[in-house]
Design an enzyme around this catalytic site. Structure first.
Site, PDB file in Angstrom:
ATOM      1  NE  ARG A  45      15.723 123.179  27.267  1.00  0.00           N
ATOM      2  CZ  ARG A  45      15.909 124.375  26.731  1.00  0.00           C
ATOM      3  NH1 ARG A  45      16.368 124.497  25.502  1.00  0.00           N
ATOM      4  NH2 ARG A  45      15.630 125.459  27.423  1.00  0.00           N
ATOM      5  CE  LYS A 144      17.351 118.007   4.735  1.00  0.00           C
ATOM      6  NZ  LYS A 144      16.144 117.329   5.256  1.00  0.00           N
ATOM      7  CG  HIS A 174      20.286 110.816   4.699  1.00  0.00           C
ATOM      8  ND1 HIS A 174      19.414 111.860   4.650  1.00  0.00           N
ATOM      9  CD2 HIS A 174      19.598 109.738   4.271  1.00  0.00           C
ATOM     10  CE1 HIS A 174      18.244 111.425   4.207  1.00  0.00           C
ATOM     11  NE2 HIS A 174      18.318 110.135   3.966  1.00  0.00           N
ATOM     12  CE  LYS A 178      19.224 107.556   0.880  1.00  0.00           C
ATOM     13  NZ  LYS A 178      18.340 106.733   1.676  1.00  0.00           N
ATOM     14  CG  ASP A 231      12.335 117.835   3.895  1.00  0.00           C
ATOM     15  OD1 ASP A 231      13.286 117.849   4.713  1.00  0.00           O
ATOM     16  OD2 ASP A 231      11.558 116.875   3.791  1.00  0.00           O
ATOM     17  CG  HIS A 236      18.243 114.482   0.283  1.00  0.00           C
ATOM     18  ND1 HIS A 236      19.335 114.606   1.114  1.00  0.00           N
ATOM     19  CD2 HIS A 236      17.162 114.421   1.108  1.00  0.00           C
ATOM     20  CE1 HIS A 236      18.924 114.610   2.374  1.00  0.00           C
ATOM     21  NE2 HIS A 236      17.615 114.499   2.393  1.00  0.00           N
ATOM     22  CE  LYS A 334       8.000 114.518   3.713  1.00  0.00           C
ATOM     23  NZ  LYS A 334       9.024 113.467   3.804  1.00  0.00           N
TER      24      LYS A 334
HETATM   25  C1  BG6 Z   1      15.124 113.786   4.940  1.00  0.00           C
HETATM   26  C2  BG6 Z   1      13.865 114.615   4.852  1.00  0.00           C
HETATM   27  O1  BG6 Z   1      16.249 114.590   4.702  1.00  0.00           O
HETATM   28  O2  BG6 Z   1      15.079 112.751   3.977  1.00  0.00           O
HETATM   29  C3  BG6 Z   1      12.637 113.741   5.035  1.00  0.00           C
HETATM   30  O3  BG6 Z   1      13.886 115.637   5.851  1.00  0.00           O
HETATM   31  C4  BG6 Z   1      12.667 112.573   4.089  1.00  0.00           C
HETATM   32  O4  BG6 Z   1      11.449 114.510   4.860  1.00  0.00           O
HETATM   33  C5  BG6 Z   1      14.002 111.842   4.153  1.00  0.00           C
HETATM   34  O5  BG6 Z   1      11.600 111.695   4.444  1.00  0.00           O
HETATM   35  C6  BG6 Z   1      14.100 110.801   3.067  1.00  0.00           C
HETATM   36  O6  BG6 Z   1      15.235 110.019   3.279  1.00  0.00           O
HETATM   37  P1  BG6 Z   1      15.316 108.511   2.777  1.00  0.00           P
HETATM   38  O7  BG6 Z   1      16.705 108.078   3.104  1.00  0.00           O
HETATM   39  O8  BG6 Z   1      14.245 107.761   3.505  1.00  0.00           O
HETATM   40  O9  BG6 Z   1      15.049 108.574   1.301  1.00  0.00           O
END
Ligand code: BG6
Length: 485
Positions: A45, A144, A174, A178, A231, A236, A334
């Site tokens: 933006r 995401k 993501h 890995k 999340d 994941h 967390k």
């Molecule tokens: C993200 C989440 O998708 O993955 C985050 O939104 C999280 O909250 C992160 O911290 C963790 O990714 P990684 O690769 O550090 O395990």
């Protein structure tokens, strides 16, 4: 498939771009994995010039590239490949700037990476179409969160499908980028050893833990109201579960692998109101300490009261022949004591022990796949303790340990986004999530959320630096199982 020579990066000044995307693109470019004439057109933006965007990218590379990768000459040449177009995604007319910026390149394959708030996905897609950036030549990558539940995810998927066929749509998770996650496929289907036992006959249970030490990290606006279930579990953790649980695919390609994953996801037994209390736990961290340093609780970090969960533990079942009666325990949170992602496959014990009469106990074999920060695979087996055994035979569990960085010393460990960006640029979809997978994931998650809502479940408090609420321990201990730490 023809590789794209141009990447349009939406959200180019954002946190993900600075921490992951720009360093990954630099890595690919510096290693000549993408062409010397590759161009990155950043948009956001704010009203920046090419030079200002390059300065931001230079600072991001300085901060986020490992020292041995910071070659000033290479970085300088890479920055010349960057351009910037200011764009307000909510203004339809603004998109006309894109074909102008692309020039002749608009007629070639182009990759678009959308790393923006999901509320902007739909106007952005309509804008791309208006600007002629849809159709066979354009690959669209979506970061995401893809919605907040099944219906919002369907709305996004419908908006995407109106202009981009599934073969042009790249939904990111993501975790699939890995190396150790991809290694699950190699481990399961590149070895004859595991498959005969990889079922209810051989496996007692599976545990998947993704623990983090970080808290809100200034992402309160996003995290509040999202929570750990949406999340981390929706994407994941369910992808990890699908890779562990899927049937052997017929081929290593995007269709075969994703067909098998979606079948596993669709076989997840819904967790409804009647079993939410025994099969799910939600928690929220209070103040505590991580690594000896005091940290505030979630509500203190956020600055207001909240019912958002920062921890989830679940007991899942996959209702099919292979997994009948095998619980999959999932746990993520967390502000836990340490950062690690791990899959534990607990095998069943031997059917009959010949060692009982000699007073030696046996421990069933266990396969522990550590995804991060350590990358290793450890199989525990029973071995005889050396000696003459006059006081009885002793057997002990010993690990067969493979450290992947050691086994593959000398190879560069790449971050997940390098792999995924290169696949996007080359049009390879195997490591991207197909629409039916995302929707199966949401369907299961929505069931849990409605069960929580119906029961008025609130997160239990846990102290930062501990392994979540005590109910999480009870979740497995009720079945005579302990979390592997
Ligand atoms: C993200 C989440 O998708 O993955 C985050 O939104 C999280 O909250 C992160 O911290 C963790 O990714 P990684 O690769 O550090 O395990």
């Amino acid at each position: 498939m023809v590789s794209a020579r141009t990447l349009l990066l939406f959200g180019a000044t954002g946190d993900l771009a600075q921490r992951m995307l720009l360093p990954s693109l630099f890595g690919l470019w510096a290693d000549r994995l993408i062409g010397a004439d590759f161009e990155i057109v950043g948009t956001a933006r704010s009203n920046e010039t090419d030079e200002e965007f390059r300065a931001l990218a230079a600072a991001a590379l300085e901060r986020h590239l490992p020292a041995e990768r910071r070659d000033a000459g290479e970085i300088g040449r890479f920055l010349e490949r960057l351009r910037y177009v200011p764009l307000d995604l909510s203004d339809p007319a603004a998109f006309d700037a894109l074909p102008r910026a692309l020039g002749d390149r608009a007629a070639e394959p182009v990759a678009i990476f959308l790393s923006t708030a999901p509320s902007l996905f739909e106007p952005a897609i309509a804008g791309f179409a208006r600007a002629g950036l849809a159709g066979g030549n354009v690959r669209l990558a979506l970061e995401k969160p893809l919605g907040t539940d099944l219906s919002s995810s369907r709305a996004i998927n419908d908006a995407v499908a109106a202009y981009y066929p599934e073969g042009q749509t790249f939904r990111l998770d993501h975790y699939l980028g890995k190396e150790t996650v991809q290694n699950l496929i190699a481990l399961r289907f590149g070895n004859a050893l595991f498959e005969p036992l990889w079922n209810t006959g051989g496996i007692d249970h599976v545990q998947i833990t993704v623990s983090e030490t970080v808290g809100l990290e200034g992402r309160g606006g996003f995290y509040e109201g999202t929570g750990a279930l949406r999340d981390m579990v929706q994407n994941h953790m369910l992808q990890l579960l699908a890779l562990v649980a899927m049937e052997p695919p017929a081929r290593f390609d995007a269709v075969s692998i994703r067909d098998e994953k979606v079948k596993a996801l669709r076989s997840l037994r819904p967790i409804g109101r009647s079993d939410a209390a025994t099969c799910s736990v939600m928690g929220q961290y209070g103040g505590g300490a991580i690594g000896g340093a005091p940290v505030p609780g979630y509500v203190e970090e956020l600055g207001r009261d909240s019912g958002t969960e920062t921890f989830v533990a679940l007991k899942a079942h996959i209702d099919n022949w292979r997994w009948k009666g095998v619980p999959f325990y999932l746990r993520t949170g967390k502000r836990l004591p340490r950062r690690h992602s791990q899959i534990v496959v607990q095998f069943r014990g031997v059917p009959h022990s010949i060692f009982d009469t000699r007073g030696a106990g046996l421990t069933a074999n266990r396969l522990v796949i550590s995804l991060q920060p350590e990358e290793n695979i450890r199989l525990t087996v029973m071995a005889k303790q050396p000696g003459l055994d006059r006081d009885g035979l002793r057997l002990r569990e010993v690990p067969l340990d493979i450290s992947l960085p050691n086994a593959f010393a000398g190879t560069r460990r790449r971050i997940a986004y390098e792999r995924l960006l290169l696949d996007l640029i080359e049009g390879e979809q195997t490591l991207f999530v197909r629409r039916d997978e995302v929707e199966a994931q949401w369907q299961w998650i929505d069931g849990i959320r409605s069960a929580w809502a119906a029961a008025g479940t609130q997160p239990s408090l846990y102290m930062a630096g501990t392994w979540g609420p005590s109910a999480s321990i009870a979740l497995t201990e009720r079945d005579g199982i302990s979390w592997h730490e």
